[in-house]
Design a protein around this motif. Structure first.
Motif, mmCIF file in Angstrom:
data_model
loop_
_atom_site.group_PDB
_atom_site.id
_atom_site.type_symbol
_atom_site.label_atom_id
_atom_site.label_comp_id
_atom_site.label_asym_id
_atom_site.label_seq_id
_atom_site.Cartn_x
_atom_site.Cartn_y
_atom_site.Cartn_z
ATOM 1 N N ASN A 106 112.621 33.933 52.910
ATOM 2 C CA ASN A 106 113.136 34.612 51.720
ATOM 3 C C ASN A 106 111.956 34.839 50.767
ATOM 4 N N VAL A 107 111.655 36.105 50.484
ATOM 5 C CA VAL A 107 110.448 36.395 49.692
ATOM 6 C C VAL A 107 110.740 36.579 48.197
ATOM 7 N N ILE A 108 111.984 36.443 47.794
ATOM 8 C CA ILE A 108 112.307 36.664 46.377
ATOM 9 C C ILE A 108 111.471 35.763 45.443
ATOM 10 N N PRO A 109 111.259 34.482 45.787
ATOM 11 C CA PRO A 109 110.430 33.673 44.880
ATOM 12 C C PRO A 109 108.936 34.009 44.955
ATOM 13 N N ILE A 110 108.526 34.842 45.900
ATOM 14 C CA ILE A 110 107.088 35.098 46.096
ATOM 15 C C ILE A 110 106.664 36.328 45.288
ATOM 16 N N PRO A 111 105.621 36.201 44.449
ATOM 17 C CA PRO A 111 105.206 37.364 43.649
ATOM 18 C C PRO A 111 104.692 38.516 44.516
ATOM 19 N N ALA A 112 104.756 39.730 43.949
ATOM 20 C CA ALA A 112 104.408 40.943 44.703
ATOM 21 C C ALA A 112 103.047 40.827 45.392
ATOM 22 N N ASN A 113 102.043 40.337 44.668
ATOM 23 C CA ASN A 113 100.692 40.343 45.251
ATOM 24 C C ASN A 113 100.498 39.287 46.334
ATOM 25 N N LYS A 114 101.488 38.430 46.525
ATOM 26 C CA LYS A 114 101.393 37.422 47.599
ATOM 27 C C LYS A 114 102.258 37.798 48.803
ATOM 28 N N ARG A 115 102.991 38.911 48.695
ATOM 29 C CA ARG A 115 103.825 39.320 49.835
ATOM 30 C C ARG A 115 102.985 40.167 50.801
ATOM 31 N N PRO A 116 103.220 40.048 52.103
ATOM 32 C CA PRO A 116 102.437 40.844 53.064
ATOM 33 C C PRO A 116 102.960 42.285 53.155
ATOM 34 N N VAL A 117 103.089 42.890 51.966
ATOM 35 C CA VAL A 117 103.733 44.196 51.843
ATOM 36 C C VAL A 117 102.847 45.045 50.951
ATOM 37 N N ASN A 118 102.696 46.294 51.262
ATOM 38 C CA ASN A 118 101.959 47.177 50.367
ATOM 39 C C ASN A 118 102.713 48.481 50.174
ATOM 40 N N THR A 119 102.401 49.172 49.074
ATOM 41 C CA THR A 119 103.182 50.362 48.728
ATOM 42 C C THR A 119 102.279 51.567 48.530
#
Ligand SMILES: Nc1ncnc2c1ncn2[C@@H]1O[C@H](COP(=O)(O)OP(=O)(O)O)[C@@H](O)[C@H]1O
Ligand SMILES: [Mg+2]
Length: 392
Positions: free
Chosen positions: A88-101
């Motif tokens: 669950n990535v909700i507690p993880i801030p944007a810059n720590k998620r393995p996701v880019n936009t």
């Protein structure tokens, strides 16, 4: 004109073949979002497969960007969760998620060279110069800009700038790439070209792409699957083929391409898949294909795509009962090179039918059809689709 091979086929081939699927499984679970009193996202649940090219398609304001921002971590949901694989990535801030936009506006740094723009995420991580050099070159090659590194963003075209933005978004090797209407600032031809490139990039790197667009052609041509959204809800999820051929509501049928609707009442169930329906506006009863377990007396709405209807001034011969034939009059016609769009008036209520005729050999194939001509139109009943049922 170009067309892409059906993505679903290429995707399967890729999965079996050389493609390595590296992306994350993205699970959106019961996500709700309110802005004050405004309920923007309503119980959204999605499961996006590893390495899938998945599109969120819907009209402007339906909540696509909000959902993407929640997946990216720029926005918290009011309730619900987002999982990347099992986490669950909700507690993880944007810059720590393995996701880019990648955004619609390229958001490049104007004073930095193309090389340094692409290198930026690596610089933040203090990656050594040698590695930066190799990686930036590799990603500039991926987006087909191998020689542009020394230029400034102002020296590139819109399409090239968007490629730089894509290279920059990919260089940290995220497991999910989010694309928010990335091509909408480009003109139509370039957009088609960039779509092919984006698709090739996706095939090469094999991560999960979530692509937001309000343009149904874009979504149909590159996606493995599409979620159609309307007013904060997901209204249908399916392959491009399923969405186009079997739309589950009139909204979807209307939003995805052009279509005709006619309202009728079931007068007889012929068998599991076929019913007799009376259409008062047409002054006719027709046999319709159905997968909705209709019963006698149901009110239904039938949709039939204009390109699936044949048209001629001559009565079609030798058709069996699976074909629906109607007579009408040409109210308007629009010639557009590869096809003519006919608007045909039918029945006592002068119901308008759109019929698109592809020009195979325009000047020689058949007798021309002119304004005010009396015509026959006909379609196979498998090609109509019931989009709405109201019980008695
Ligand atoms: N931060 C915000 N505060 C209030 N309303 C917002 C905010 N962000 C988006 N909205 C509203 O939520 C709705 C959905 O917006 P958005 O997700 O941007 O839609 P889409 O990307 O499908 O066009 C719109 O009506 C928009 O005005
Ligand atoms: Mg948006």
């Amino acid at each position: 004109m170009w067309t892409l091979a059906p993505k679903c086929l290429r995707f399967t081939a890729g999965m079996r073949g050389k493609k390595r699927v590296k992306g994350s499984l993205v699970t959106v679970k019961n996500v709700e979002k309110n802005f004050g009193d405004f309920h923007v996202l309503k119980n959204i649940s999605l499961e996006i497969k590893k390495g899938e090219f998945f599109s969120l398609l819907g009209p402007s304001g339906c909540g696509k960007t909000t959902l993407l921002r929640i997946i990216a971590g720029f926005e918290d949901p009011t309730s619900g969760a987002v999982f990347l694989d099992d986490r669950n990535v909700i507690p993880i801030p944007a810059n720590k998620r393995p996701v880019n936009t990648v955004f619609q506006t390229y958001a490049l740094f104007p004073h930095l060279t193309i090389f340094e723009n692409v290198a930026f995420p690596l610089r933040l991580r203090k990656v050594t110069n040698n590695i930066v050099k190799d990686k930036v070159q590799e990603f500039l090659e991926l987006v087909k800009l191998p020689k542009e590194g020394k230029k400034l963003p102002s020296q590139l075209s819109g399409g090239q700038k968007q490629r730089v933005a894509i290279a920059r978004a990919l260089i940290n090797e995220p497991s999910v790439l989010l694309l928010d209407e990335p091509l909408s600032a480009l003109d139509a031809k370039l957009r088609q070209h960039m779509l092919i490139e984006l698709d090739a990039i996706h095939d090469k790197i094999g991560i999960t792409f979530i692509y937001v667009t309000h343009d149904q052609q874009e979504a149909l041509s590159v996606s493995d699957r599409v979620a159609v959204m309307n007013e904060g809800e997901v209204v249908q999820i399916g392959t491009p083929f399923e969405i186009y051929e079997s739309p589950q509501t009139p909204f979807i049928a209307h939003f995805i391409g052009e279509t005709n609707f006619i309202k009728g009442k079931v007068t007889e169930i012929l068998n599991e898949k076929r019913a007799m329906v009376e259409f008062p506006d047409l002054g006719s009863s027709l046999t319709v294909y159905q997968d909705k377990s209709l019963i006698k007396g149901d009110n239904v709405k039938l949709t039939i795509r204009p390109e699936k209807i044949r048209i001629s001034t001559e009565k079609p011969e030798g058709l069996d009962e699976k074909w629906n034939v109607l007579q009408g009059k040409v109210d308007e016609l629009i010639y557009s090179g590869f096809q003519t769009k006919f608007f045909i008036e039918i029945g006592p209520k002068r119901t308008m039918f759109r019929v698109f005729k592809q020009h195979v050999k325009f000047f020689t194939d058949e007798k021309a059809i002119n304004w005010k001509d009396n015509v026959y139109i006909w379609w196979h009943n498998n090609d109509g689709y019931i989009v709405e049922v109201e019980a008695l």
